[in-house]
Design a protein around this motif. Structure first.
Motif, PDB file in Angstrom:
ATOM      1  N   LEU A  87       9.049   1.800  -2.208  1.00  0.00           N
ATOM      2  CA  LEU A  87       7.773   1.149  -2.586  1.00  0.00           C
ATOM      3  C   LEU A  87       7.830  -0.275  -3.171  1.00  0.00           C
ATOM      4  CD1 LEU A  87       4.678   1.605  -3.470  1.00  0.00           C
ATOM      5  CD2 LEU A  87       5.732   2.806  -5.430  1.00  0.00           C
ATOM      6  N   ARG A  90       8.235  -2.751  -0.107  1.00  0.00           N
ATOM      7  CA  ARG A  90       7.132  -2.998   0.683  1.00  0.00           C
ATOM      8  C   ARG A  90       5.971  -3.761  -0.011  1.00  0.00           C
ATOM      9  NH1 ARG A  90       7.244   0.078   5.423  1.00  0.00           N
ATOM     10  NH2 ARG A  90       9.095   1.559   5.442  1.00  0.00           N
ATOM     11  N   PHE A  91       5.590  -3.407  -1.451  1.00  0.00           N
ATOM     12  CA  PHE A  91       4.808  -3.702  -2.090  1.00  0.00           C
ATOM     13  C   PHE A  91       5.007  -5.439  -2.464  1.00  0.00           C
ATOM     14  CE2 PHE A  91       2.836  -3.765  -6.985  1.00  0.00           C
ATOM     15  CZ  PHE A  91       1.705  -4.456  -6.366  1.00  0.00           C
ATOM     16  N   ASP A 141       3.837   2.771 -11.350  1.00  0.00           N
ATOM     17  CA  ASP A 141       3.149   4.089 -10.920  1.00  0.00           C
ATOM     18  C   ASP A 141       3.341   5.357 -11.770  1.00  0.00           C
ATOM     19  OD1 ASP A 141       5.628   5.891  -9.613  1.00  0.00           O
ATOM     20  OD2 ASP A 141       6.218   3.587  -9.529  1.00  0.00           O
ATOM     21  N   GLN A 267       1.653   6.446  -2.604  1.00  0.00           N
ATOM     22  CA  GLN A 267       2.031   5.031  -2.037  1.00  0.00           C
ATOM     23  C   GLN A 267       3.366   5.387  -1.973  1.00  0.00           C
ATOM     24  OE1 GLN A 267       0.264   5.480  -4.590  1.00  0.00           O
ATOM     25  NE2 GLN A 267      -1.669   4.185  -4.808  1.00  0.00           N
ATOM     26  N   PRO A 270       5.306   5.869   2.431  1.00  0.00           N
ATOM     27  CA  PRO A 270       4.569   5.135   3.600  1.00  0.00           C
ATOM     28  C   PRO A 270       5.503   5.485   4.823  1.00  0.00           C
ATOM     29  CG  PRO A 270       6.210   3.884   2.277  1.00  0.00           C
ATOM     30  CD  PRO A 270       6.064   4.990   1.469  1.00  0.00           C
ATOM     31  N   ASN A 277       0.685   3.086   3.477  1.00  0.00           N
ATOM     32  CA  ASN A 277       0.773   1.672   4.028  1.00  0.00           C
ATOM     33  C   ASN A 277      -0.589   0.549   3.546  1.00  0.00           C
ATOM     34  OD1 ASN A 277       3.686   1.324   5.273  1.00  0.00           O
ATOM     35  ND2 ASN A 277       2.771   3.294   6.217  1.00  0.00           N
ATOM     36  N   ILE A 280      -0.520  -0.070  -0.051  1.00  0.00           N
ATOM     37  CA  ILE A 280       0.226  -1.022  -0.558  1.00  0.00           C
ATOM     38  C   ILE A 280      -0.362  -2.567  -0.012  1.00  0.00           C
ATOM     39  CG2 ILE A 280       2.417  -2.002  -0.031  1.00  0.00           C
ATOM     40  CD1 ILE A 280       3.523   0.935   0.023  1.00  0.00           C
TER      41      ILE A 280
END
Length: 292
Positions: A87, A90-91, A141, A267, A270, A277, A280
């Motif tokens: 997470l 990707r963020f 989160d 989230q 993904p 996705n 994000i």
């Protein structure tokens, strides 16, 4: 219409509940369950010299002077920088930044809110590395979302420079469980069973006042702009909606984005859900706008 793989994800979550009788067993069970959504092969945790165990996560072609300080979820009991690597990677990639993922102290070994002390120490460490506060966004989160809000309030109360913004994915902000969605969404959210929330609160707070310990009920003036994301099926939905309402009432700026039928912290999946996705990417757009 939600992704057709939502049913597959829901079945997986129901078939692989987090189990154990000790914190170590719970943490191992959670870590094993998160292997279903592996991080990209290029994602790495880079140890830092921060006094709190923290790791830089640096996607390619990102600006190292722009940083997301990330606080993982897990009910203040489980979770780590490792379990949330996908997470956060990707963020950070969507945001064009690197991330500092913090392994803050967990309960019950470390009484609440030692976690906030660690988050504030990590923020101070970033400032000491000559990272400008206007180039830092704090994010998290679930419990990490609640810790994000607590940290922003702690920064304000300590008179530290204000970061550029905050991003909260499905934040847990109310230890009293007073949100209406705790009832209306019971059974819809495969990530959280409301019946266990009281037990978790008791373990976390160890007799501390749940109202005074809930960041939702603090004075919310003086915060940077916030982006809050949630799923319409989650039992903590009202934590998000009430936060945005209260921040606006206090004269602040906050945006709520809700995804239809999505569960708590969707989230983190993904590889299952295109909605994850999309969320994000939208969070990344917010961060890019805040950091300039």
């Amino acid at each position: 219409m939600p992704s057709p793989r939502l049913a597959e994800l829901t079945a997986y979550l129901k078939a692989t509940p987090i189990t154990g009788t000790t914190p170590a067993e719970l943490r191992a069970s959670f870590a094993a369950s998160m292997l279903v959504t592996p991080a990209p092969s290029e994602a790495r945790l880079e140890p830092t010299a921060c006094e709190v165990p923290s790791y830089f996560i640096t996607p390619p072609d990102t600006d190292p002077r722009r940083v997301i300080l990330y606080l993982h979820g897990g009910g203040y009991i489980i979770g780590s920088a490792e379990t949330h690597l996908e997470l956060v990677y990707r963020f950070a990639r969507a945001s064009g930044t690197r991330a500092l993922s913090v392994d803050y102290r967990l309960v019950p070994e470390h009484p609440f809110p030692a976690c906030r002390e660690d988050a504030l120490a990590a923020y101070r460490w970033l400032l000491a590395q000559d990272i400008a506060p206007a180039r830092i966004v704090i994010a998290g989160d679930s419990a990490g979302g609640g810790l994000t809000l607590s940290t922003l309030l702690g920064i304000r109360d300590a008179g530290l420079p204000t970061p550029a913004g905050g991003v909260l994915f499905s934040p847990w902000l109310d230890f009293t469980g007073s949100g209406e969605a705790m009832k209306t969404n019971a059974g819809r959210d495969p990530m959280i069973d409301p019946a266990f929330m009281g037990m978790m609160v008791s373990l976390i707070l160890q007799g501390q006042d749940p109202v005074k310990s809930s960041p939702l009920f603090e004075d919310l003036r003086g915060l940077p702009p916030l982006l809050v994301q949630a799923g319409s099926a989650e039992v903590l939905l009202d934590d998000s909606s009430r936060l945005v309402e209260k921040v606006k009432a206090a004269g602040g700026e906050a945006t709520l984005q809700v995804w239809e039928d999505m569960p708590h912290v969707f989230q983190v999946f993904p590889t299952f859900l295109p909605e994850a996705n999309e969320a994000i990417e939208r969070a990344g757009t917010f961060v890019r706008a805040r950091l300039g």
